[in-house]
Design an enzyme around this catalytic site. Structure first.
Site, short mmCIF file in Angstrom:
data_model
loop_
_atom_site.label_atom_id
_atom_site.label_comp_id
_atom_site.label_asym_id
_atom_site.label_seq_id
_atom_site.Cartn_x
_atom_site.Cartn_y
_atom_site.Cartn_z
N HIS A 57 -30.67 -5.74 -85.11
CA HIS A 57 -31.94 -6.45 -85.29
C HIS A 57 -33.02 -5.77 -84.44
O HIS A 57 -32.74 -5.22 -83.38
CB HIS A 57 -31.78 -7.91 -84.86
CG HIS A 57 -32.96 -8.76 -85.23
ND1 HIS A 57 -34.09 -8.81 -84.45
CD2 HIS A 57 -33.19 -9.54 -86.30
CE1 HIS A 57 -34.97 -9.61 -85.03
NE2 HIS A 57 -34.45 -10.07 -86.16
N GLU A 97 -36.55 -5.19 -93.36
CA GLU A 97 -37.84 -5.75 -92.95
C GLU A 97 -38.62 -4.66 -92.24
O GLU A 97 -38.14 -4.08 -91.25
CB GLU A 97 -37.68 -6.93 -91.97
CG GLU A 97 -39.05 -7.48 -91.58
CD GLU A 97 -39.01 -8.64 -90.59
OE1 GLU A 97 -37.98 -8.82 -89.93
OE2 GLU A 97 -40.02 -9.35 -90.49
#
Lengths: 29, 226
Positions: B73, B140
């Site tokens: 992440h 993303e």
């Protein structure tokens, strides 16, 4: 065909009881 | 409210709690008559065993019934110095322990589709080369994280389609089963605007409300059944 998936990363809960409450609500328990 | 009906309608639901809550969540999952959701973890270490104080072994997570592990992440890359090499090794560690790596990917700066796609492909390719079986990439753009406006649908569609072509072109050498989801700020209507190019969504804060999750799962299911 690929199975669609939705994931939730529970990053903002810092209380195990709250986490469990969320998962229980999700599961309708 | 419950997501039972929606989730069972062909959409897989994954909940990734903190490490401390994993056991309780898997217990709760196992109490259900139907397999309503799978449990994931938010990180793991790259070795199954050894002296790595404080780290969590993917082997141990597998024993607890964890089906997915989120890896790389943007927060981990930024705040904990998570490198691409670690991401590759952690993905391989999950893969060999029958856990599906859920790898966060995205370009740093906004650019044209091809430039962004090539940058993200550099994150995907070594994972494909080092893993077998199922993989999920959560795309993303880093530049969109926390930005006042989310990435435009056209950009997401363009980059994901570009990546899908690259992945499909690798099929002869990499026979992974790859899903690509969108991992950015997701709200109602997002998945519809993405024209079915993504295989789902990765929810952060928006998903902390069960009603929001239900809506998104229904939307993903509706798009998938078209």
């Amino acid at each position: 065909t690929r199975q669609p998936v939705v994931a939730i990363s529970l990053k903002m809960y810092f209380d195990p009881a709250k986490t469990l409450q969320f998962v229980s609500a999700l599961a309708g328990i | 409210s419950t997501v039972a009906t929606a989730a069972l309608n062909h959409v897989e639901l994954v909940v990734m709690p903190d490490f401390l809550s994993i056991r309780e969540c898997t217990r709760l999952k196992n109490r259900l008559d139907e397999p309503l959701f799978n449990v994931g973890a938010q990180d793991c270490w790259q070795a199954d065993e050894g002296a790595f104080t404080g780290e969590v072994s993917p082997k141990h997570l597998a024993q607890l019934g964890v089906r997915y592990v989120e890896i790389g992440h943007a927060e981990r890359r930024k705040q904990f110095g998570e490198t691409n090499e670690w991401v590759i090794n952690k993905s391989a560690a999950c893969s060999r322990n029958s856990i599906i790596p859920w790898i966060c990917i995205g370009e740093i700066n906004k650019g044209d589709i091809e430039a962004c796609g090539d940058e993200v492909w550099e994150q995907i390719k070594p994972v494909l080369d080092n893993c077998t079986g199922q993989l999920v990439f959560a795309y993303e753009p880093v530049w969109a994280i926390g930005a006042p406006k989310p990435a435009e649908s056209d950009h997401i569609i363009g980059v994901v389609s570009y990546l899908r072509k690259k992945i499909d072109a690798e099929k002869e050498t990499n026979n992974n089963d790859v899903r690509i989801v969108y991992g950015g700020s997701a709200g109602p209507g997002l998945v519809e605007s993405l024209n079915g190019v993504v295989d789902g969504l990765f929810l952060g804060r928006f998903g902390h409300n069960p009603d929001n999750v239900k809506k998104v799962v229904e939307e993903v299911g509706a798009v998938a059944s078209k």
